[in-house]
Design a protein around this motif. Structure first.
Motif, PDB file in Angstrom:
ATOM      1  N   GLY A 139       1.210  -0.787  -0.124  1.00  0.00           N
ATOM      2  CA  GLY A 139       0.183  -0.263   0.433  1.00  0.00           C
ATOM      3  C   GLY A 139       1.311   1.162   0.080  1.00  0.00           C
ATOM      4  O   GLY A 139       1.714   1.307   0.213  1.00  0.00           O
ATOM      5  N   VAL A 140       0.189   2.176  -0.435  1.00  0.00           N
ATOM      6  CA  VAL A 140       0.881   3.803  -0.247  1.00  0.00           C
ATOM      7  C   VAL A 140       0.373   4.997  -0.300  1.00  0.00           C
ATOM      8  O   VAL A 140      -1.418   4.453   0.035  1.00  0.00           O
ATOM      9  CB  VAL A 140       1.551   4.053  -1.370  1.00  0.00           C
ATOM     10  CG1 VAL A 140       2.562   3.220  -2.254  1.00  0.00           C
ATOM     11  CG2 VAL A 140       0.201   4.029  -2.525  1.00  0.00           C
ATOM     12  N   ASP A 141       0.419   5.980   0.363  1.00  0.00           N
ATOM     13  CA  ASP A 141       0.293   6.613   1.038  1.00  0.00           C
ATOM     14  C   ASP A 141       0.155   8.362  -0.105  1.00  0.00           C
ATOM     15  O   ASP A 141       1.548   8.424  -0.665  1.00  0.00           O
ATOM     16  CB  ASP A 141       0.198   7.636   1.854  1.00  0.00           C
ATOM     17  CG  ASP A 141       0.160   7.568   3.584  1.00  0.00           C
ATOM     18  OD1 ASP A 141      -0.770   5.921   3.531  1.00  0.00           O
ATOM     19  OD2 ASP A 141       0.437   7.334   4.606  1.00  0.00           O
ATOM     20  N   ALA A 142      -0.382   8.625  -1.391  1.00  0.00           N
ATOM     21  CA  ALA A 142      -0.055   9.550  -1.905  1.00  0.00           C
ATOM     22  C   ALA A 142      -1.229  10.538  -1.990  1.00  0.00           C
ATOM     23  O   ALA A 142      -2.026  10.734  -1.313  1.00  0.00           O
ATOM     24  CB  ALA A 142      -0.665   8.966  -3.355  1.00  0.00           C
TER      25      ALA A 142
ATOM     26  N   ILE B 171      -1.068   3.789 -12.675  1.00  0.00           N
ATOM     27  CA  ILE B 171      -0.348   2.142 -12.625  1.00  0.00           C
ATOM     28  C   ILE B 171       0.975   2.125 -12.677  1.00  0.00           C
ATOM     29  O   ILE B 171       1.988   1.038 -11.931  1.00  0.00           O
ATOM     30  CB  ILE B 171      -0.592   2.210 -14.728  1.00  0.00           C
ATOM     31  CG1 ILE B 171      -2.295   1.904 -14.375  1.00  0.00           C
ATOM     32  CG2 ILE B 171      -0.043   0.691 -14.781  1.00  0.00           C
ATOM     33  CD1 ILE B 171      -2.517   1.598 -15.997  1.00  0.00           C
ATOM     34  N   LEU B 172       1.510   2.846 -13.087  1.00  0.00           N
ATOM     35  CA  LEU B 172       3.245   3.140 -12.818  1.00  0.00           C
ATOM     36  C   LEU B 172       3.759   3.410 -11.154  1.00  0.00           C
ATOM     37  O   LEU B 172       4.249   2.627 -11.177  1.00  0.00           O
ATOM     38  CB  LEU B 172       3.679   4.221 -13.792  1.00  0.00           C
ATOM     39  CG  LEU B 172       3.496   4.679 -14.996  1.00  0.00           C
ATOM     40  CD1 LEU B 172       4.176   5.433 -15.868  1.00  0.00           C
ATOM     41  CD2 LEU B 172       4.292   2.728 -15.770  1.00  0.00           C
ATOM     42  N   THR B 173       2.458   3.476 -10.971  1.00  0.00           N
ATOM     43  CA  THR B 173       3.142   3.847  -8.563  1.00  0.00           C
ATOM     44  C   THR B 173       2.874   2.600  -8.291  1.00  0.00           C
ATOM     45  O   THR B 173       3.480   1.788  -7.414  1.00  0.00           O
ATOM     46  CB  THR B 173       2.122   5.499  -8.356  1.00  0.00           C
ATOM     47  OG1 THR B 173       3.082   6.582  -8.753  1.00  0.00           O
ATOM     48  CG2 THR B 173       2.371   4.994  -7.135  1.00  0.00           C
TER      49      THR B 173
ATOM     50  N   ALA C 209       5.085   0.213  -6.583  1.00  0.00           N
ATOM     51  CA  ALA C 209       5.271  -0.181  -5.029  1.00  0.00           C
ATOM     52  C   ALA C 209       5.592  -1.538  -4.770  1.00  0.00           C
ATOM     53  O   ALA C 209       5.717  -1.605  -3.509  1.00  0.00           O
ATOM     54  CB  ALA C 209       4.527   0.787  -4.348  1.00  0.00           C
ATOM     55  N   SER C 210       4.982  -2.654  -5.720  1.00  0.00           N
ATOM     56  CA  SER C 210       5.405  -3.477  -5.770  1.00  0.00           C
ATOM     57  C   SER C 210       6.361  -4.405  -6.088  1.00  0.00           C
ATOM     58  O   SER C 210       6.448  -5.886  -6.124  1.00  0.00           O
ATOM     59  CB  SER C 210       3.401  -4.349  -5.805  1.00  0.00           C
ATOM     60  OG  SER C 210       2.535  -4.081  -4.920  1.00  0.00           O
ATOM     61  N   ASN C 211       7.242  -3.445  -6.432  1.00  0.00           N
ATOM     62  CA  ASN C 211       8.258  -4.051  -6.998  1.00  0.00           C
ATOM     63  C   ASN C 211       7.875  -5.157  -8.242  1.00  0.00           C
ATOM     64  O   ASN C 211       8.075  -5.762  -8.541  1.00  0.00           O
ATOM     65  CB  ASN C 211       8.554  -5.197  -6.196  1.00  0.00           C
ATOM     66  CG  ASN C 211      10.413  -5.013  -7.252  1.00  0.00           C
ATOM     67  OD1 ASN C 211      11.064  -3.941  -7.571  1.00  0.00           O
ATOM     68  ND2 ASN C 211      11.103  -6.048  -5.981  1.00  0.00           N
ATOM     69  N   ILE C 212       7.574  -4.578  -9.527  1.00  0.00           N
ATOM     70  CA  ILE C 212       6.498  -5.545 -10.431  1.00  0.00           C
ATOM     71  C   ILE C 212       7.411  -4.741 -11.677  1.00  0.00           C
ATOM     72  O   ILE C 212       6.557  -2.933 -12.055  1.00  0.00           O
ATOM     73  CB  ILE C 212       5.205  -5.282 -10.671  1.00  0.00           C
ATOM     74  CG1 ILE C 212       4.457  -6.264  -9.098  1.00  0.00           C
ATOM     75  CG2 ILE C 212       4.539  -6.032 -11.953  1.00  0.00           C
ATOM     76  CD1 ILE C 212       3.061  -6.502  -9.558  1.00  0.00           C
TER      77      ILE C 212
END
Length: 415
Positions: A125-128, A150-152, A156-159
């Motif tokens: 998860g992220v705070d944004a 999408i890019l973020t 975040a999940s290293n994909i």
């Protein structure tokens, strides 16, 4: 990298938003995605044509940081009434549901949904916090935020996805399959692949992307977005959806009548075009008018591309103007306020070309303008538009744009 004044102001705003909303972005990153300006062929993507455009310097900035949970927490300064959007990864409302119809949260929900559907397992998860200055119609705000999210989320999940056209497919799927907007891929391509100083040429036949430099003899000019102050509904609620359906239905009719075509783009030969118009012009005049625009826009496309390569900006503007007349009279996708802006622009010496932008109906028109005529155009709009459209006298805006990269990541600025 040295930040522009716009970047500095945006980051200051993002830092303040994070602090005021309790979202921890300190030490995180900022991803910036651009708007786009299509030179040709507007509405060509779902008709199978080649495309040419640039990224422009109206942006969405998204500041983000991993939050150590499986929850997404996002706030957009452009939609303050929605508050903080918070959801657990993998638990979002159903596609095209009433719950998402009138909130910007349909974009992060849709990104989560589509990525999981396509086999990408989001775990972080992220705070944004998000801020944007892209006008509300004509410069692809929805594509910009979708690509940014999408890019973020993937990062975040290293994909990692090496094939950038897959990102385009995913972004289109968010809007088509989750939100219910029948967009093509023009906007996503022109933003994701945009490169400062170059035009982007996309050929759907082999899904190739080529960068085309502007010829060295080019005069100094600016790209202008003339925001009418109107609010366009989503593509799913607009004339865009009707036009797309008309084109698809006509292709089906032509196929049933023995024509071996897959889209309007296949009608390039003059004899074939003439035969179709002769056979269906009387019975299906509206369908034939839509085909007329695409047929002639493809002819203009290669002339415009050659003019760009030569640095012949005057001719680029000429073909851009002709395209606008076709969109207005044959494709019938423009709107009264959009055409008011075009009429004003057309009256100003040094304006090389003008037309409506994007999905149509409402939003913004665009123009190519000699540098020393920009102030004259702004003055003409400031005087003429409120007189013609008093309901939007305090809502319109003129954006003077330049060609930029589509995606940038700004690091070490969130302190």
């Amino acid at each position: 990298m040295e930040l522009s004044e716009a970047d500095q102001q945006a980051i200051q705003k993002l830092v303040h938003l994070g602090q005021s909303k309790g979202l921890n972005i300190t030490g995180g990153k900022v991803r910036r995605t651009s708007s786009r300006f299509c030179f040709a062929v507007e509405h060509g993507d779902y008709n199978g044509t080649e495309l040419f455009g640039v990224g422009t310097d109206r942006f969405i900035w998204l500041a983000y940081k991993l939050n150590g949970t499986d929850k997404m927490r996002l706030y957009s300064d452009n939609f303050p009434d929605d508050g903080i959007i918070e959801f657990t990864l993998g638990k979002v409302p159903a596609p095209k549901s009433e719950e998402i119809a009138n909130t910007w949260s349909r974009f992060p929900y849709g990104v989560d949904y589509i990525l999981r559907r396509e086999g990408y397992s989001l775990t972080q998860g992220v705070d944004a916090v998000i801020y944007g200055n892209i006008p509300g119609g004509g410069m692809s705000r929805s594509a910009s935020i979708t690509l940014n999210l999408i890019l973020t989320f993937l990062e975040a999940s290293n994909i990692k996805i090496d094939n950038q056209l897959k990102i385009v497919d995913l972004a289109q799927a968010v809007e088509n399959d989750y939100i219910g907007s029948p967009c093509g891929q023009l906007d996503q391509i022109m933003i994701l692949f945009a490169k400062e100083g170059f035009g982007t040429h996309y050929n759907p036949a082999d899904r190739s992307v080529k960068y085309v430099p502007l010829g060295s003899k080019a005069i100094d000019f600016r790209i202008i977005s003339m925001d009418t102050g109107t609010v366009r509904p989503g593509l799913e609620k607009s004339t865009y959806k009707v036009r797309r359906s008309e084109c698809e239905h006509f292709v089906e009719l032509l196929q049933k009548s023995g024509y071996s075509i897959k889209s309007f783009a296949d009608v390039k030969d003059e004899a074939l075009y003439g035969k179709i118009i002769k056979e269906f012009g009387a019975s299906h005049p509206d369908y034939c008018a839509r085909l007329k625009y695409i047929y002639h826009s493809q002819k203009r496309f290669y002339l415009l591309l050659d003019a760009w390569k030569e640095g012949d900006v005057e001719s680029v503007g000429k073909y851009f103007r002709e395209d606008g007349i076709g969109l207005r009279d044959d494709y019938k996708i423009s709107g009264s306020e959009l055409e008011t802006m075009c009429d004003i622009a057309r009256s100003v010496p040094g304006v090389l070309g003008e037309r409506m932008l994007g999905g149509g109906d409402k939003g913004a028109s665009g123009a190519l303008v000699k540098l020393d005529s920009v102030d004259a155009l702004k003055a003409a709009i400031a005087t003429g538009y409120p007189r013609s459209r008093p309901d939007y006298a305090n809502k319109f805006a003129v954006h003077v744009c330049k060609v930029v990269d589509g995606v940038k990541v700004l690091e070490n600025h969130l302190k």
